[in-house]
Design a protein around this motif. Structure first.
Motif, PDB file in Angstrom:
ATOM      1  N   ARG A  46       0.683  -1.044  -0.078  1.00 46.33           N
ATOM      2  CA  ARG A  46      -0.323   0.192   0.468  1.00 46.33           C
ATOM      3  C   ARG A  46       0.677   1.320  -0.361  1.00 46.33           C
ATOM      4  O   ARG A  46       0.885   2.162  -0.721  1.00 46.33           O
ATOM      5  CB  ARG A  46      -1.805   0.179   1.448  1.00 46.33           C
ATOM      6  CG  ARG A  46      -2.437   0.851   1.251  1.00 46.33           C
ATOM      7  CD  ARG A  46      -2.460   0.516   2.155  1.00 46.33           C
ATOM      8  NE  ARG A  46      -2.848  -0.230   3.336  1.00 46.33           N
ATOM      9  CZ  ARG A  46      -2.638  -0.626   4.052  1.00 46.33           C
ATOM     10  NH1 ARG A  46      -3.270   0.995   5.568  1.00 46.33           N
ATOM     11  NH2 ARG A  46      -3.331  -1.463   4.825  1.00 46.33           N
ATOM     12  N   LEU A  47       2.396   1.337   0.409  1.00 49.40           N
ATOM     13  CA  LEU A  47       2.751   2.552   0.643  1.00 49.40           C
ATOM     14  C   LEU A  47       3.474   2.986  -0.153  1.00 49.40           C
ATOM     15  O   LEU A  47       3.349   3.778  -0.444  1.00 49.40           O
ATOM     16  CB  LEU A  47       3.578   2.676   1.650  1.00 49.40           C
ATOM     17  CG  LEU A  47       3.403   1.938   3.253  1.00 49.40           C
ATOM     18  CD1 LEU A  47       4.508   2.476   4.208  1.00 49.40           C
ATOM     19  CD2 LEU A  47       2.587   3.326   3.621  1.00 49.40           C
ATOM     20  N   PRO A  48       4.302   2.211  -0.914  1.00 51.90           N
ATOM     21  CA  PRO A  48       4.717   1.902  -2.765  1.00 51.90           C
ATOM     22  C   PRO A  48       3.403   2.818  -3.302  1.00 51.90           C
ATOM     23  O   PRO A  48       3.298   3.638  -4.269  1.00 51.90           O
ATOM     24  CB  PRO A  48       5.457   1.279  -2.802  1.00 51.90           C
ATOM     25  CG  PRO A  48       6.073   0.557  -1.562  1.00 51.90           C
ATOM     26  CD  PRO A  48       3.906   1.007  -0.899  1.00 51.90           C
ATOM     27  N   ILE A  49       2.196   2.317  -3.637  1.00 46.87           N
ATOM     28  CA  ILE A  49       1.616   2.045  -4.632  1.00 46.87           C
ATOM     29  C   ILE A  49       0.957   4.253  -4.115  1.00 46.87           C
ATOM     30  O   ILE A  49       0.806   4.506  -4.992  1.00 46.87           O
ATOM     31  CB  ILE A  49       0.056   1.390  -4.039  1.00 46.87           C
ATOM     32  CG1 ILE A  49       1.063  -0.142  -5.125  1.00 46.87           C
ATOM     33  CG2 ILE A  49      -0.795   1.897  -5.021  1.00 46.87           C
ATOM     34  CD1 ILE A  49      -0.287  -0.808  -5.064  1.00 46.87           C
ATOM     35  N   CYS A  50       0.619   4.142  -2.658  1.00 44.34           N
ATOM     36  CA  CYS A  50       0.152   5.582  -2.792  1.00 44.34           C
ATOM     37  C   CYS A  50       1.291   6.839  -2.882  1.00 44.34           C
ATOM     38  O   CYS A  50       0.778   7.834  -3.018  1.00 44.34           O
ATOM     39  CB  CYS A  50      -0.440   5.681  -1.053  1.00 44.34           C
ATOM     40  SG  CYS A  50      -1.958   4.378  -0.842  1.00 44.34           S
ATOM     41  N   PHE A  51       2.519   6.547  -2.535  1.00 47.11           N
ATOM     42  CA  PHE A  51       3.528   7.533  -2.834  1.00 47.11           C
ATOM     43  C   PHE A  51       3.590   7.554  -4.371  1.00 47.11           C
ATOM     44  O   PHE A  51       4.125   8.669  -5.025  1.00 47.11           O
ATOM     45  CB  PHE A  51       4.960   6.611  -2.904  1.00 47.11           C
ATOM     46  CG  PHE A  51       6.066   7.776  -2.557  1.00 47.11           C
ATOM     47  CD1 PHE A  51       6.107   9.337  -1.674  1.00 47.11           C
ATOM     48  CD2 PHE A  51       7.075   7.647  -3.808  1.00 47.11           C
ATOM     49  CE1 PHE A  51       6.582  10.139  -1.765  1.00 47.11           C
ATOM     50  CE2 PHE A  51       7.863   8.372  -3.564  1.00 47.11           C
ATOM     51  CZ  PHE A  51       8.240   9.526  -2.962  1.00 47.11           C
ATOM     52  N   ILE A  52       3.125   6.123  -5.568  1.00 49.36           N
ATOM     53  CA  ILE A  52       3.531   6.563  -7.230  1.00 49.36           C
ATOM     54  C   ILE A  52       2.001   7.224  -7.339  1.00 49.36           C
ATOM     55  O   ILE A  52       2.032   8.463  -7.886  1.00 49.36           O
ATOM     56  CB  ILE A  52       3.224   5.121  -6.955  1.00 49.36           C
ATOM     57  CG1 ILE A  52       5.119   4.711  -6.831  1.00 49.36           C
ATOM     58  CG2 ILE A  52       3.636   5.583  -8.996  1.00 49.36           C
ATOM     59  CD1 ILE A  52       4.848   3.408  -7.480  1.00 49.36           C
ATOM     60  N   PHE A  53       0.838   7.488  -6.441  1.00 45.56           N
ATOM     61  CA  PHE A  53       0.375   7.567  -7.292  1.00 45.56           C
ATOM     62  C   PHE A  53       0.133   9.461  -6.753  1.00 45.56           C
ATOM     63  O   PHE A  53       0.068  10.060  -8.021  1.00 45.56           O
ATOM     64  CB  PHE A  53      -1.300   7.373  -6.636  1.00 45.56           C
ATOM     65  CG  PHE A  53      -2.134   5.732  -7.798  1.00 45.56           C
ATOM     66  CD1 PHE A  53      -0.763   4.951  -8.125  1.00 45.56           C
ATOM     67  CD2 PHE A  53      -2.749   5.457  -7.258  1.00 45.56           C
ATOM     68  CE1 PHE A  53      -1.765   3.856  -9.230  1.00 45.56           C
ATOM     69  CE2 PHE A  53      -3.397   4.402  -7.791  1.00 45.56           C
ATOM     70  CZ  PHE A  53      -3.055   3.733  -8.883  1.00 45.56           C
ATOM     71  N   ALA A  54       0.226   9.306  -5.316  1.00 43.84           N
ATOM     72  CA  ALA A  54       0.435  10.801  -4.971  1.00 43.84           C
ATOM     73  C   ALA A  54       1.247  11.347  -6.218  1.00 43.84           C
ATOM     74  O   ALA A  54       1.489  13.082  -6.511  1.00 43.84           O
ATOM     75  CB  ALA A  54       0.975  10.592  -3.894  1.00 43.84           C
ATOM     76  N   GLY A  55       2.902  10.913  -6.490  1.00 44.88           N
ATOM     77  CA  GLY A  55       3.495  11.416  -7.256  1.00 44.88           C
ATOM     78  C   GLY A  55       3.024  11.429  -8.615  1.00 44.88           C
ATOM     79  O   GLY A  55       3.169  12.729  -9.174  1.00 44.88           O
ATOM     80  N   ILE A  56       1.944  11.364  -9.402  1.00 47.74           N
ATOM     81  CA  ILE A  56       1.938  11.115 -10.474  1.00 47.74           C
ATOM     82  C   ILE A  56       0.530  12.162 -10.619  1.00 47.74           C
ATOM     83  O   ILE A  56       0.770  12.989 -11.273  1.00 47.74           O
ATOM     84  CB  ILE A  56       1.365   9.714 -11.096  1.00 47.74           C
ATOM     85  CG1 ILE A  56       2.798   8.609 -11.018  1.00 47.74           C
ATOM     86  CG2 ILE A  56       0.865  10.035 -12.850  1.00 47.74           C
ATOM     87  CD1 ILE A  56       2.256   7.632 -12.276  1.00 47.74           C
TER      88      ILE A  56
END
Length: 105
Positions: A46-56
């Protein structure tokens, strides 16, 4: 934004009871490490997915979608592993578990 969170989080809520039941199954059969692995997998995905989505996408709504995807990934692992363990347990392939003659643990 809170309304968006509630709307989006309703998508993964139907899988939570199945995930919790699988985790409880592992713990009741003395397989606490499998329960821990499923929970850790859900959180670490969940953490990397949220980080990637927030960055994109750079919106708070994208974080909520990241949570949904992480929950689905963790629930899929827990449910799949739970079904595998339950089938194996009912087939009598675990040495620690013994079925009575009537098929009840």
């Amino acid at each position: 934004e809170l309304i968006n969170f509630v709307r989006i989080s309703c998508i993964f809520l139907p899988l939570l009871p199945l995930s919790f039941t699988s985790s409880g199954l592992f713990q009741s059969l003395g397989m606490g490490m499998k329960s821990f692995v499923c929970t850790a997998f859900m959180n670490f995905v969940r953490l990397p997915i949220c980080f990637i989505f927030a960055g994109i996408f750079a919106t708070l709504t994208s974080l909520w979608w990241g949570v949904v995807i992480g929950e689905y990934a963790g629930a899929a692992l827990a449910i799949g592993l739970g079904i595998f363990v339950l089938r194996k347990a009912l087939a009598g392939k675990y040495e620690k578990l013994h079925l009575y003659d009537d098929g009840v643990f």
